[in-house]
Design an enzyme around this catalytic site. Structure first.
Site, mmCIF file in Angstrom:
data_model
loop_
_atom_site.group_PDB
_atom_site.id
_atom_site.type_symbol
_atom_site.label_atom_id
_atom_site.label_comp_id
_atom_site.label_asym_id
_atom_site.label_seq_id
_atom_site.Cartn_x
_atom_site.Cartn_y
_atom_site.Cartn_z
ATOM 1 N N GLU A 331 0.842 -1.193 0.000
ATOM 2 C CA GLU A 331 0.000 0.000 0.000
ATOM 3 C C GLU A 331 0.880 1.246 0.000
ATOM 4 O O GLU A 331 1.793 1.368 0.819
ATOM 5 C CB GLU A 331 -0.907 0.034 1.235
ATOM 6 C CG GLU A 331 -2.054 -0.940 1.209
ATOM 7 C CD GLU A 331 -3.037 -0.723 2.348
ATOM 8 O OE1 GLU A 331 -4.205 -1.093 2.182
ATOM 9 O OE2 GLU A 331 -2.638 -0.193 3.407
ATOM 10 N N CYS A 332 0.608 2.151 -0.914
ATOM 11 C CA CYS A 332 1.272 3.451 -0.988
ATOM 12 C C CYS A 332 2.789 3.281 -0.984
ATOM 13 O O CYS A 332 3.356 2.843 -1.973
ATOM 14 C CB CYS A 332 0.786 4.351 0.152
ATOM 15 S SG CYS A 332 1.052 6.119 -0.163
ATOM 16 N N GLY A 333 3.481 3.594 0.112
ATOM 17 C CA GLY A 333 4.922 3.435 0.132
ATOM 18 C C GLY A 333 5.348 2.012 -0.149
ATOM 19 O O GLY A 333 6.336 1.763 -0.863
ATOM 20 N N SER A 432 -1.316 -0.806 -4.497
ATOM 21 C CA SER A 432 -2.157 0.362 -4.766
ATOM 22 C C SER A 432 -1.658 1.529 -3.928
ATOM 23 O O SER A 432 -0.991 1.342 -2.904
ATOM 24 C CB SER A 432 -3.614 0.083 -4.424
ATOM 25 O OG SER A 432 -3.768 -0.020 -3.012
#
Length: 460
Positions: A331-333, A432
């Site tokens: 997720e993200c990072g 994502s």
């Protein structure tokens, strides 16, 4: 199930009014008095709950009326208050600020207070105001009949005369003034580009929290604040499912300064559903547990540690081994680290895991912020195709290439944007930029908890 523990919501007419200072000061002050107190947080913020937990020694859950079904909000409020004397819920932005939605589902602090039947303790920044502050506070009291503002704390009070002028105006409509915080530049927490520095990174954190407690205790009537707390309303219905389906029986989760953004309620939901969790530090060059059946890279600040991550070969090789036959998600990072490369703010590109074709850069910062309503485009460990996940996105990275990988989900924002592909997937690997907060059960078929046998003893 009802949130039977007395509680209240700390809110303000706008951001930057002092909610965090008052919340942390009260949490720490009540904890030092021996009360069993827990924090909670309105909305999708994943940094504030860590500070709440440090102040109280108890977990703090997010309560989000846009991303969560009403039954989950009340179930988590009840969970927050389990074996506690008091719950203090920190609001977000301004009291009534939210997104367009059906009634009660805007994500605002007012929606949380209304859903739980908790009163509001308003903190108002009176800098540059005197009697006019009363007009704004009166407007907040009258604006939404669902909620009750039970008291106010004044912030950035310049003098005793200033306090008296403001308080006299508020007295005209009977709202009690429970405290007046003077202007102070000493009671602050460090910040960076995504907001506050994480709790575990804050130097002398307990000393800072005790200073906040001393400051609040000296200027706020703690007994009066405690007296305004009210027991919650009956739950709208039991919520017996994990907020987000556990992606495995034994989930190996990265956890250190580069990977720390994972909602406490998601971890708790996975444990309640029977999943075993183990944690590893990529920055310490640790690999995920060899017997895990899923590896998870949360968000965080990998861009600040990209050079170090690129040299952590045990971590890199371990992740690649898991991905050969088991699911991996970022997720993200964490999503950026799954990609081919990450370019830091100085323009230096660092090779990452290469499990996805994604290439990202901080060379040119662009803010991506807001709620996301995602519909999965293919079957995955999160559910079948069509499963809807609601979450939040907050980052400054730019995607320079998706590597030609298939999209993970079709995503809309909370304002009715056209659906667009988001995230990517390749083999067992998915990622994502949005952080999943909860699945919508009516859409995803997650009407009951996913019970999984423990594959190994849970390890911390």
């Amino acid at each position: 199930m009802i949130p039977a523990t007395p509680g209240f919501v700390i809110a303000a007419p706008r951001s930057g009014s002092g909610k965090t200072t008052l919340t942390l000061g009260l949490l720490r002050a009540f904890a030092r008095r021996g009360l069993r107190v827990a924090g909670a947080k309105c909305g999708p913020d994943y940094i504030d709950p860590a500070f709440h937990a440090a102040a109280t020694g108890r977990p703090s859950f997010n309560l989000d009326t846009w991303a969560m079904e009403p039954s989950l909000v009340t179930a988590l409020a009840a969970r927050s208050g389990a074996a506690c004397d008091l719950v203090i819920c920190e609001g977000l932005m301004g009291l009534f600020d939210g997104v367009p939605s059906e009634a009660g589902r805007s994500g605002s602090s007012a929606d949380v207070a209304a859903a739980l039947g908790w009163p509001v303790l308003l903190i108002h920044d009176v800098g540059g105001q005197s009697q006019s502050a009363a007009a704004q506070i009166k407007g907040c009291c009258d604006y939404d009949p669902r909620i009750r503002i039970a008291g106010v704390v004044l912030n950035r009070v310049g003098s005793e005369r200033h306090r008296r002028l403001v308080s006299d105006g508020i007295a005209s409509f009977g709202l009690p003034v429970l405290g007046a915080l003077p202007r102070s530049s000493a009671i602050v927490l460090p910040e960076r580009h995504l907001g506050l520095v994480q709790a575990e990174e804050t130097t002398e954190l307990i000393t800072r929290l005790d200073a906040m407690a001393d400051f609040v205790e000296a200027h706020v009537d703690l007994d009066a604040v405690l007296a305004l707390a009210t027991r919650g309303q009956p739950n709208v219905g039991a919520h017996d499912a994990a907020p987000v389906r556990p992606p495995g029986q034994h989930i190996a989760i990265a956890r250190d300064s580069a990977f720390s953004f994972l909602y406490p309620h998601v971890l708790t939901g996975w444990r309640d559903a029977g999943a075993a969790l183990s944690f590893f530090s990529p920055l310490a060059d640790e690999a995920p547990a060899a017997d895990c059946d899923c590896a998870w890279l949360p968000g965080g600040y990998p861009e600040l540690h990209a050079a170090q991550l690129a040299s952590c070969h045990c971590f890199l090789d371990g992740m690649r081994t898991v991905a050969t036959n088991r699911p991996v998600h970022g997720e993200c990072g964490g999503y950026m680290v799954l990609g081919r490369s990450l370019t830091d703010a100085s323009g230096t590109a660092h090779a990452m895991l290469g499990l996805l074709g994604l290439e990202t850069s901080f060379g040119t910062r662009k803010l991506h912020l807001g709620y996301r309503d995602a519909s999965l485009l293919a079957d995955s460990r999160f559910g079948p195709a069509g499963t809807r996940l609601r979450g939040h996105e907050f980052h400054y990275a730019t995607v320079t290439s998706d590597g030609g990988d298939a999209a993970l989900a079709s995503v809309q924002d909370a304002y009715g944007s056209l659906p667009t592909p988001s995230g990517t997937r390749r083999g067992n690997v998915t990622g994502s930029f949005f952080h999943a907060i909860a699945a919508l059960r009516e859409e995803s078929g997650l009407g009951s908890a996913v019970k999984l046998p423990l594959s190994s003893k849970e390890r911390n």
